[in-house]
Write a protein that holds these residues in place. Structure first.
Motif, mmCIF file in Angstrom:
data_model
loop_
_atom_site.group_PDB
_atom_site.id
_atom_site.type_symbol
_atom_site.label_atom_id
_atom_site.label_comp_id
_atom_site.label_asym_id
_atom_site.label_seq_id
_atom_site.Cartn_x
_atom_site.Cartn_y
_atom_site.Cartn_z
ATOM 1 N N LEU A 106 -15.487 -35.467 -7.272
ATOM 2 C CA LEU A 106 -14.757 -34.324 -8.201
ATOM 3 C C LEU A 106 -13.220 -34.884 -8.030
ATOM 4 O O LEU A 106 -12.863 -35.637 -7.984
ATOM 5 N N GLY A 107 -13.443 -33.725 -6.524
ATOM 6 C CA GLY A 107 -12.086 -34.130 -5.926
ATOM 7 C C GLY A 107 -11.002 -35.622 -6.373
ATOM 8 O O GLY A 107 -9.648 -35.475 -6.133
ATOM 9 N N SER A 108 -11.677 -36.649 -5.989
ATOM 10 C CA SER A 108 -10.793 -37.914 -5.492
ATOM 11 C C SER A 108 -10.362 -38.679 -6.972
ATOM 12 O O SER A 108 -9.713 -39.383 -6.379
ATOM 13 N N MET A 109 -10.961 -37.808 -8.517
ATOM 14 C CA MET A 109 -10.369 -38.212 -9.567
ATOM 15 C C MET A 109 -10.256 -37.042 -10.364
ATOM 16 O O MET A 109 -9.713 -37.418 -11.766
ATOM 17 N N SER A 110 -10.223 -36.473 -9.145
ATOM 18 C CA SER A 110 -9.235 -35.023 -10.687
ATOM 19 C C SER A 110 -7.823 -35.204 -10.941
ATOM 20 O O SER A 110 -7.592 -35.113 -12.118
ATOM 21 N N GLN A 111 -7.092 -36.051 -10.252
ATOM 22 C CA GLN A 111 -5.542 -36.534 -10.821
ATOM 23 C C GLN A 111 -5.515 -37.113 -11.858
ATOM 24 O O GLN A 111 -5.309 -37.306 -12.781
ATOM 25 N N SER A 112 -6.871 -38.760 -12.044
ATOM 26 C CA SER A 112 -6.744 -39.365 -13.071
ATOM 27 C C SER A 112 -7.054 -38.708 -14.554
ATOM 28 O O SER A 112 -6.895 -39.164 -14.887
ATOM 29 N N LEU A 113 -8.224 -37.530 -13.785
ATOM 30 C CA LEU A 113 -9.173 -37.148 -14.780
ATOM 31 C C LEU A 113 -7.743 -36.227 -15.894
ATOM 32 O O LEU A 113 -8.268 -36.496 -17.125
ATOM 33 N N VAL A 114 -6.873 -35.536 -14.544
ATOM 34 C CA VAL A 114 -5.442 -34.973 -15.589
ATOM 35 C C VAL A 114 -5.097 -35.665 -16.663
ATOM 36 O O VAL A 114 -4.868 -35.205 -18.123
ATOM 37 N N GLU A 115 -4.398 -36.343 -15.863
ATOM 38 C CA GLU A 115 -3.928 -37.384 -16.834
ATOM 39 C C GLU A 115 -4.476 -38.340 -17.695
ATOM 40 O O GLU A 115 -3.827 -38.482 -19.088
ATOM 41 N N ALA A 116 -5.342 -38.530 -17.829
ATOM 42 C CA ALA A 116 -6.180 -38.525 -19.307
ATOM 43 C C ALA A 116 -6.348 -38.219 -20.474
ATOM 44 O O ALA A 116 -6.801 -37.885 -20.711
ATOM 45 N N GLY A 117 -6.496 -36.689 -19.718
ATOM 46 C CA GLY A 117 -6.628 -35.768 -20.745
ATOM 47 C C GLY A 117 -8.317 -34.686 -20.839
ATOM 48 O O GLY A 117 -8.321 -33.621 -21.854
ATOM 49 N N LEU A 118 -8.389 -35.055 -19.634
ATOM 50 C CA LEU A 118 -10.150 -33.992 -19.303
ATOM 51 C C LEU A 118 -9.544 -32.351 -19.326
ATOM 52 O O LEU A 118 -7.904 -32.362 -18.515
ATOM 53 N N ASP A 119 -10.012 -31.462 -20.270
ATOM 54 C CA ASP A 119 -9.402 -30.389 -20.340
ATOM 55 C C ASP A 119 -10.224 -29.602 -19.134
ATOM 56 O O ASP A 119 -9.476 -28.183 -18.984
ATOM 57 N N SER A 120 -10.660 -29.170 -18.832
ATOM 58 C CA SER A 120 -11.915 -28.336 -17.488
ATOM 59 C C SER A 120 -12.794 -29.367 -17.373
ATOM 60 O O SER A 120 -14.132 -30.223 -17.183
ATOM 61 N N ALA A 121 -13.685 -28.592 -15.694
ATOM 62 C CA ALA A 121 -14.482 -29.199 -15.881
ATOM 63 C C ALA A 121 -14.741 -28.280 -14.862
ATOM 64 O O ALA A 121 -14.757 -27.195 -14.175
ATOM 65 N N THR A 122 -16.828 -28.120 -14.934
ATOM 66 C CA THR A 122 -17.776 -27.279 -14.140
ATOM 67 C C THR A 122 -18.601 -27.976 -13.257
ATOM 68 O O THR A 122 -19.168 -28.686 -13.274
ATOM 69 N N VAL A 123 -18.174 -26.760 -12.120
ATOM 70 C CA VAL A 123 -18.922 -27.666 -10.958
ATOM 71 C C VAL A 123 -20.074 -26.375 -10.648
ATOM 72 O O VAL A 123 -20.389 -25.384 -10.947
ATOM 73 N N SER A 124 -20.935 -27.288 -10.515
ATOM 74 C CA SER A 124 -22.569 -26.689 -10.319
ATOM 75 C C SER A 124 -22.174 -26.471 -8.558
ATOM 76 O O SER A 124 -22.889 -27.764 -7.987
ATOM 77 N N LEU A 125 -22.960 -24.828 -7.898
ATOM 78 C CA LEU A 125 -22.106 -24.828 -7.057
ATOM 79 C C LEU A 125 -23.649 -23.094 -6.223
ATOM 80 O O LEU A 125 -23.153 -22.747 -7.233
ATOM 81 N N ASN A 126 -24.600 -23.399 -6.288
ATOM 82 C CA ASN A 126 -25.323 -22.579 -5.610
ATOM 83 C C ASN A 126 -25.837 -21.992 -4.824
ATOM 84 O O ASN A 126 -25.921 -21.312 -4.714
ATOM 85 N N SER A 127 -25.051 -22.465 -3.193
ATOM 86 C CA SER A 127 -24.630 -21.841 -2.708
ATOM 87 C C SER A 127 -23.441 -21.796 -1.368
ATOM 88 O O SER A 127 -23.306 -23.100 -1.565
ATOM 89 N N LEU A 128 -22.937 -21.235 -1.073
ATOM 90 C CA LEU A 128 -22.067 -20.961 -0.563
ATOM 91 C C LEU A 128 -21.906 -21.296 1.471
ATOM 92 O O LEU A 128 -21.283 -21.303 2.670
ATOM 93 N N SER A 129 -23.595 -21.019 1.952
ATOM 94 C CA SER A 129 -23.962 -21.024 2.994
ATOM 95 C C SER A 129 -24.207 -22.906 3.171
ATOM 96 O O SER A 129 -24.882 -23.034 2.095
ATOM 97 N N PRO A 130 -23.778 -23.378 3.921
ATOM 98 C CA PRO A 130 -24.113 -24.891 4.379
ATOM 99 C C PRO A 130 -25.409 -24.671 4.567
ATOM 100 O O PRO A 130 -26.193 -25.761 3.890
ATOM 101 N N LYS A 131 -26.415 -24.299 5.133
ATOM 102 C CA LYS A 131 -27.946 -23.584 5.239
ATOM 103 C C LYS A 131 -28.198 -23.673 4.074
ATOM 104 O O LYS A 131 -29.408 -24.577 3.920
ATOM 105 N N GLY A 132 -27.592 -22.555 3.502
ATOM 106 C CA GLY A 132 -28.075 -22.421 1.913
ATOM 107 C C GLY A 132 -27.734 -23.622 1.212
ATOM 108 O O GLY A 132 -28.972 -24.628 -0.067
ATOM 109 N N TYR A 133 -26.964 -23.939 0.479
ATOM 110 C CA TYR A 133 -26.639 -25.639 0.028
ATOM 111 C C TYR A 133 -27.341 -26.364 0.150
ATOM 112 O O TYR A 133 -28.016 -27.331 -0.074
ATOM 113 N N SER A 134 -28.339 -27.137 1.723
ATOM 114 C CA SER A 134 -28.814 -27.920 2.016
ATOM 115 C C SER A 134 -30.145 -27.560 1.677
ATOM 116 O O SER A 134 -30.458 -28.992 1.658
ATOM 117 N N LEU A 135 -30.288 -25.986 1.548
ATOM 118 C CA LEU A 135 -32.293 -26.198 1.263
ATOM 119 C C LEU A 135 -32.175 -26.742 -0.063
ATOM 120 O O LEU A 135 -33.013 -27.282 -0.441
#
Length: 315
Positions: A106-135
């Motif tokens: 998402l980050g690499s295209m966020s500016q272009s999406l804003v300019e295109a008119g995207l109103d919002s984005a939802t990011v699925s993220l279930n852990s902020l721990s590197p170990k938990g995320y990888s699990l």
């Protein structure tokens, strides 16, 4: 009347689809009742045709579109996504265009999406721990997701986080609070783990436990009931948490549906359009699907399918 659409946009036009397109392999990601295999993906222009056909059939004046899918929509590439957003925003009835993503690209295209008119984005993220995320994701991509959140914030793309509450992240409340505070009250929305998906490392924990912990932080609490019941916890720190309280309650208005007892689509109010242009208004039933690109399909056929799928009130 507000119509909500979900577009299964995970492949470019002409791609033969044989399953999920995703750059993660989440252990609890489950295939739903919708068809995603042995079909050919339609073009952005054809997606617009499909939406306009439903709008014409229902005379809808206000439409919300979510770009999502059984997989990851950013894999189609920045140019393809930007083109779709621009086309959607050119439909007079479309009020909002949203995106659901795992956030890796998402980050690499966020500016272009804003300019295109995207109103919002939802990011699925279930852990902020590197170990938990990888699990749970089977990939070491947490740093990419956090970078995307930061770049989206700087591009002024409104985002929120969807998090499945479980034993995996039960001890991460402070980390999620810090993330929310860092980005000016970034909304962290918690859902419960789908029954039957618990495995070692991410067992089911009731959302009531989370609400008890949030209540200890002296929050201001608000309740909303549409499109489903949820409580908003605004903490003194500035963090904002939302807890889905509806569970698996079926709120479909079609009380006579023959599939009602086995339906868990109660919280999904969107009209889903598959990669092949077929509208499937219900996540359980397959007897009310409509090919929106077929010339033989009438406006009456579209309305009847929406009524049977609980997306329109009985006429």
């Amino acid at each position: 009347m507000i119509l909500r659409f979900r577009l299964d946009k995970t492949a470019k036009a002409g791609t033969r689809v044989h399953g999920r397109f995703c750059n993660l392999d989440c252990v609890w990601c489950h295939h739903d009742y919708f068809r995603h295999d042995n079909i050919t993906a339609i073009s952005n222009y054809q997606f617009i045709e499909c939406i306009e056909r439903v709008i014409d059939a229902t005379s809808a004046k206000s439409v919300i579109v979510r770009i999502a899918g059984d997989g990851e929509p950013t894999l189609v590439g920045e140019q393809e996504l930007v083109d779709l957003v621009v086309r959607l925003k050119n439909i007079p009835a479309v009020r909002e265009v949203k995106l659901t993503t795992n956030g890796i690209l998402l980050g690499s295209m966020s500016q272009s999406l804003v300019e295109a008119g995207l109103d919002s984005a939802t990011v699925s993220l279930n852990s902020l721990s590197p170990k938990g995320y990888s699990l749970y994701s089977q990939r070491n991509k947490l740093a990419s997701v956090l970078d995307s959140i930061d770049r989206s914030f700087k591009a002024k793309l409104p985002i929120k986080i969807n998090t499945i509450y479980s034993s995996l992240n039960i001890g991460e409340l402070e980390a999620f609070e810090a993330l929310s505070v860092k980005y000016d009250g970034l909304v962290i929305k918690f859902f419960d783990l789908i029954p039957g998906t618990s495995q070692p490392g991410y067992e089911y924990v009731p959302l009531g436990h989370l609400e008890q912990e949030l209540s200890k932080r002296n929050p201001i609490i608000e309740e909303i009931f549409h499109p489903y019941a949820q409580r908003i916890y605004k903490l003194p720190s500035g963090a904002v948490f939302v807890v889905k309280t509806a569970g698996q309650v079926n709120n479909c208005p079609n009380l006579s549906c023959h599939s009602r007892e086995r339906c868990v689509e109660g919280c999904r109010n969107s009209i889903r359009i598959r990669l092949d242009g077929v509208m499937q208004p219900c996540g359980v039933r397959t007897d009310n699907q409509v090919d929106l690109l077929a010339t033989t399909v009438t406006s009456s056929d579209v309305r009847s399918a929406l009524i049977s799928g609980g997306k329109l009130p009985p006429s």
